[in-house]
Design a protein around this motif. Structure first.
Motif, PDB file in Angstrom:
ATOM      1  N   GLY A 219      40.319  31.926  40.594  1.00 27.69           N
ATOM      2  CA  GLY A 219      39.116  31.203  40.994  1.00 27.69           C
ATOM      3  C   GLY A 219      39.278  30.473  42.310  1.00 27.69           C
ATOM      4  O   GLY A 219      38.306  30.283  43.049  1.00 27.69           O
ATOM      5  N   ALA A 220      40.512  30.063  42.613  1.00 25.00           N
ATOM      6  CA  ALA A 220      40.767  29.326  43.855  1.00 25.00           C
ATOM      7  C   ALA A 220      41.206  30.236  45.001  1.00 25.00           C
ATOM      8  O   ALA A 220      41.559  29.746  46.076  1.00 25.00           O
ATOM      9  N   ALA A 221      41.191  31.541  44.796  1.00 28.30           N
ATOM     10  CA  ALA A 221      41.699  32.485  45.795  1.00 28.30           C
ATOM     11  C   ALA A 221      40.943  32.361  47.107  1.00 28.30           C
ATOM     12  O   ALA A 221      39.714  32.225  47.131  1.00 28.30           O
ATOM     13  N   THR A 222      41.691  32.403  48.205  1.00 28.34           N
ATOM     14  CA  THR A 222      41.092  32.366  49.538  1.00 28.34           C
ATOM     15  C   THR A 222      41.329  33.660  50.309  1.00 28.34           C
ATOM     16  O   THR A 222      40.894  33.784  51.447  1.00 28.34           O
ATOM     17  N   ALA A 223      42.039  34.605  49.692  1.00 24.27           N
ATOM     18  CA  ALA A 223      42.319  35.901  50.332  1.00 24.27           C
ATOM     19  C   ALA A 223      42.343  36.970  49.250  1.00 24.27           C
ATOM     20  O   ALA A 223      42.649  36.680  48.087  1.00 24.27           O
ATOM     21  N   PRO A 224      42.035  38.211  49.610  1.00 23.39           N
ATOM     22  CA  PRO A 224      42.024  39.273  48.596  1.00 23.39           C
ATOM     23  C   PRO A 224      43.347  39.418  47.872  1.00 23.39           C
ATOM     24  O   PRO A 224      43.373  39.614  46.646  1.00 23.39           O
ATOM     25  N   GLY A 225      44.470  39.311  48.583  1.00 26.77           N
ATOM     26  CA  GLY A 225      45.765  39.485  47.945  1.00 26.77           C
ATOM     27  C   GLY A 225      46.013  38.472  46.841  1.00 26.77           C
ATOM     28  O   GLY A 225      46.645  38.795  45.823  1.00 26.77           O
ATOM     29  N   VAL A 226      45.544  37.240  47.031  1.00 28.28           N
ATOM     30  CA  VAL A 226      45.714  36.208  46.002  1.00 28.28           C
ATOM     31  C   VAL A 226      44.914  36.579  44.757  1.00 28.28           C
ATOM     32  O   VAL A 226      45.394  36.434  43.625  1.00 28.28           O
ATOM     33  N   LEU A 227      43.699  37.075  44.946  1.00 23.16           N
ATOM     34  CA  LEU A 227      42.877  37.462  43.798  1.00 23.16           C
ATOM     35  C   LEU A 227      43.490  38.657  43.075  1.00 23.16           C
ATOM     36  O   LEU A 227      43.517  38.695  41.842  1.00 23.16           O
ATOM     37  N   PHE A 228      44.012  39.633  43.823  1.00 26.74           N
ATOM     38  CA  PHE A 228      44.656  40.784  43.187  1.00 26.74           C
ATOM     39  C   PHE A 228      45.859  40.338  42.351  1.00 26.74           C
ATOM     40  O   PHE A 228      46.066  40.806  41.233  1.00 26.74           O
ATOM     41  N   THR A 229      46.651  39.421  42.918  1.00 28.46           N
ATOM     42  CA  THR A 229      47.822  38.915  42.196  1.00 28.46           C
ATOM     43  C   THR A 229      47.410  38.176  40.932  1.00 28.46           C
ATOM     44  O   THR A 229      48.029  38.341  39.866  1.00 28.46           O
ATOM     45  N   ALA A 230      46.372  37.365  41.048  1.00 28.42           N
ATOM     46  CA  ALA A 230      45.892  36.621  39.879  1.00 28.42           C
ATOM     47  C   ALA A 230      45.412  37.561  38.794  1.00 28.42           C
ATOM     48  O   ALA A 230      45.676  37.345  37.597  1.00 28.42           O
TER      49      ALA A 230
ATOM     50  N   LEU B 191      35.452  37.016  50.207  1.00 27.94           N
ATOM     51  CA  LEU B 191      36.850  37.144  50.620  1.00 27.94           C
ATOM     52  C   LEU B 191      37.074  38.209  51.687  1.00 27.94           C
ATOM     53  O   LEU B 191      38.199  38.393  52.151  1.00 27.94           O
ATOM     54  N   GLY B 192      36.017  38.918  52.051  1.00 30.06           N
ATOM     55  CA  GLY B 192      36.145  39.923  53.098  1.00 30.06           C
ATOM     56  C   GLY B 192      36.939  41.147  52.673  1.00 30.06           C
ATOM     57  O   GLY B 192      37.687  41.726  53.481  1.00 30.06           O
ATOM     58  N   MET B 193      36.784  41.574  51.427  1.00 31.13           N
ATOM     59  CA  MET B 193      37.485  42.780  50.945  1.00 31.13           C
ATOM     60  C   MET B 193      36.837  44.027  51.514  1.00 31.13           C
ATOM     61  O   MET B 193      35.617  44.096  51.673  1.00 31.13           O
ATOM     62  N   SER B 194      37.657  45.022  51.783  1.00 31.87           N
ATOM     63  CA  SER B 194      37.118  46.318  52.188  1.00 31.87           C
ATOM     64  C   SER B 194      36.659  47.088  50.961  1.00 31.87           C
ATOM     65  O   SER B 194      37.052  46.775  49.829  1.00 31.87           O
ATOM     66  N   ASP B 195      35.830  48.097  51.182  1.00 31.35           N
ATOM     67  CA  ASP B 195      35.371  48.928  50.069  1.00 31.35           C
ATOM     68  C   ASP B 195      36.538  49.648  49.398  1.00 31.35           C
ATOM     69  O   ASP B 195      36.542  49.860  48.177  1.00 31.35           O
ATOM     70  N   GLY B 196      37.524  50.016  50.194  1.00 31.77           N
ATOM     71  CA  GLY B 196      38.660  50.727  49.630  1.00 31.77           C
ATOM     72  C   GLY B 196      39.565  49.851  48.780  1.00 31.77           C
ATOM     73  O   GLY B 196      40.232  50.348  47.873  1.00 31.77           O
ATOM     74  N   ASN B 197      39.588  48.540  49.061  1.00 32.93           N
ATOM     75  CA  ASN B 197      40.490  47.639  48.334  1.00 32.93           C
ATOM     76  C   ASN B 197      39.833  46.913  47.164  1.00 32.93           C
ATOM     77  O   ASN B 197      40.539  46.369  46.310  1.00 32.93           O
ATOM     78  N   ARG B 198      38.510  46.889  47.111  1.00 32.12           N
ATOM     79  CA  ARG B 198      37.851  46.067  46.094  1.00 32.12           C
ATOM     80  C   ARG B 198      38.172  46.519  44.671  1.00 32.12           C
ATOM     81  O   ARG B 198      38.152  45.713  43.741  1.00 32.12           O
TER      82      ARG B 198
END
Length: 502
Positions: free
Chosen positions: A114-125, A61-68
């Motif tokens: 599981g279907a997240a295509t961006a970091p923000g979607v995964l964080f929200t989930a 998803l291309g997350m930064s180290d600071g956001n993971r």
């Protein structure tokens, strides 16, 4: 113990609060236990399975180290902050309804993650998973409390429930490694969906409808203060590791959380329908049991955190092998819960099980302080895991029974939420404090070393672990002393007979 969480022993019972009598045992109660345990397993799997998948998810998803870190933090903040609210929602809207809603929401959030295509979607989930877990966990424990009312059966039921807790954490590590290695990280989220939906179908068929607390109302100001305070405290602990304890953000969050929680307690003394009936925590025995459940989690999280790094970073184990290496800990905890706590708790005063259990756990941690860079798993790690698992399994489950015993069915959700909240805060505090202590000790050791090679770094890492583990030993000993002083009273069966005479 009395049958009410809000009335002290020997006090006259108010006419408007009649004693609630237990219904006849449900003939399908053991099937209900299987459904409850499955739901709890779903939540616990998610607590560790995502940790293994995080590096793959970050790359994909291309997350930064600071956001993971928000993959973990979003879940813990929502869970820790909303538990008290979730517990009272259970009491107001009904245990079965809350249980099914929690499962459906958790499944939907897992599918979204599981279907997240961006970091923000995964964080929200992940935040949604935590929110629905805050409803699911107290409803599951509340169902357990109200379904099993006979002390001996309740001990067995709690034994199964407790063994699931140990199995879930270790299984999450193994499953996370296998799914990530042979499929991809998304299946660490998707795997929750069929389990949760299967549990929903079984719950609708097996679980009794139960009563709905129509006389209760939701204390909205209390919910804002309590959830806000717990969220601020959880955020402060979660940010202590990356930012440091002297960070303004950390200190500000902890200070804000403390102020909000003080205001929350003040509000609960005056609310007509409090979010947390203070009688639940005023009881000396219950307060001591909650202390044990919270501080015991510090030891558990410390063991899991340090041994995961030790096995993989020092001994060179793969993620899957490290997960398998934790199986003896799971087995020992299961034996401690099902064969020690479940057999002794109905007949023995709680502190006679809790205190020796904590001492055994402290001895296991003491053995781990002797590990080095060349220590063997069988000779050094395995005996410590077995002693710790047997001790904490028996002590933790007995404390959970004591913490949830003697409450009215209408307050069972709030009492269950308090148990889970103490565990959540204890785990967050343990992870933040112990990791900081270990990292600081390791850095000092390496700074004073004349070598900077890989072996020197490994030695400093192990030194940091042992310094932190000494702190856990002292904490477990202090907890054992507190349990001996606070958790008095007879065994549950004798207490039940006394209440019947009264």
């Amino acid at each position: 113990m009395t049958g009410s969480s809000a009335v002290s022993p020997g006090a006259p019972r108010a006419p408007e609060q009649p004693r609630e009598t237990a219904a006849a045992p449900d003939p399908r109660r053991w099937w209900a236990l299987a459904v409850i345990a499955t739901a709890q397993l779903t939540v616990l799997l998610d607590g560790t399975i995502v940790n293994i998948a995080l590096p793959s998810a970050q790359r994909d998803l291309g997350m930064s180290d600071g956001n993971r870190q928000w993959v973990i933090t979003a879940y813990t903040l929502a869970l820790g902050g909303l538990l008290l609210l979730g517990g009272r929602v259970v009491d107001i809207f009904g245990r079965k309804r809350a249980f099914v809603t929690g499962l459906l929401g958790f499944a939907a959030a897992s599918a979204l993650g599981g279907a997240a295509t961006a970091p923000g979607v995964l964080f929200t989930a992940r935040a949604c998973q935590g929110a629905f877990a805050a409803l699911l966990t107290p409803s599951a424990l509340s169902l357990l409390i109200t379904t099993f009312t006979e002390p001996k059966e309740r001990g067995r039921a709690f034994g199964v429930y407790g063994s699931i807790s140990g199995i879930g954490s270790a299984a999450g590590l193994i499953a996370g490694g296998l799914l990530t290695e042979y499929l991809n990280w998304r299946w660490c989220m998707f795997v929750n969906v069929p389990i949760a939906l299967g549990a929903v179908a079984a719950a609708l068929w097996i679980l009794p409808a139960g009563a709905r607390g129509t006389a209760l109302r939701l204390d909205v100001p209390g919910a804002v203060l309590g959830c806000g305070g717990l969220t601020a405290v959880a955020y402060g602990f979660s940010e202590a590791e990356p930012r440091g304890w002297h960070s303004r953000a950390v200190l500000g969050a902890l200070a804000l959380g403390a102020v909000l929680l003080v205001l929350f307690v003040f509000r609960q003394t005056r609310a007509r329908h409090p979010l947390l009936p203070l009688g639940i925590v005023r009881d000396r025995r219950r307060a001591g049991a909650l202390l044990v459940t919270g501080l015991g989690q510090i030891g558990m999280f410390g063991l899991l955190l340090f041994m995961t790094y030790y096995l993989q970073g020092v001994l060179g184990y793969s993620a899957v092998a490290a997960g398998v290496a934790f199986l003896p800990l799971t087995a020992a905890m299961t034996i401690g819960v099902t064969q020690i706590a479940a057999r002794l708790a109905p007949h023995t005063a709680p502190r006679r099980v809790i205190v020796p259990g904590l001492l055994s756990a402290a001895l296991g941690m003491l053995l781990l302080t002797r590990i080095g860079t060349d220590s063997g798993y069988v000779s050094h790690v395995l005996p410590a895991m077995v002693l710790f698992g047997l001790g904490l399994g028996s002590a933790g489950m007995t404390a959970m029974v004591a913490a949830t015993g003697g409450v009215l069915p209408r307050d069972s959700g709030a009492a269950s939420a308090m148990v889970t909240t103490s565990q959540q805060i204890g785990g967050s505090l343990g992870t933040a404090v112990l990791n900081t202590v270990a990292a600081s000790a390791a850095a000092r050791q390496l700074a004073h070393s004349s070598r900077t090679d890989a072996l020197a770094r490994a030695e400093s890492t192990v030194h940091g672990f042992t310094v932190a583990l000494w702190g856990v030993v002292g904490l477990l000993l202090l907890t054992a002393a507190a349990a001996a002083l606070l958790i008095d009273g007879p065994a549950p069966q004798r207490a039940e007979r006394r209440d019947a005479v009264d």
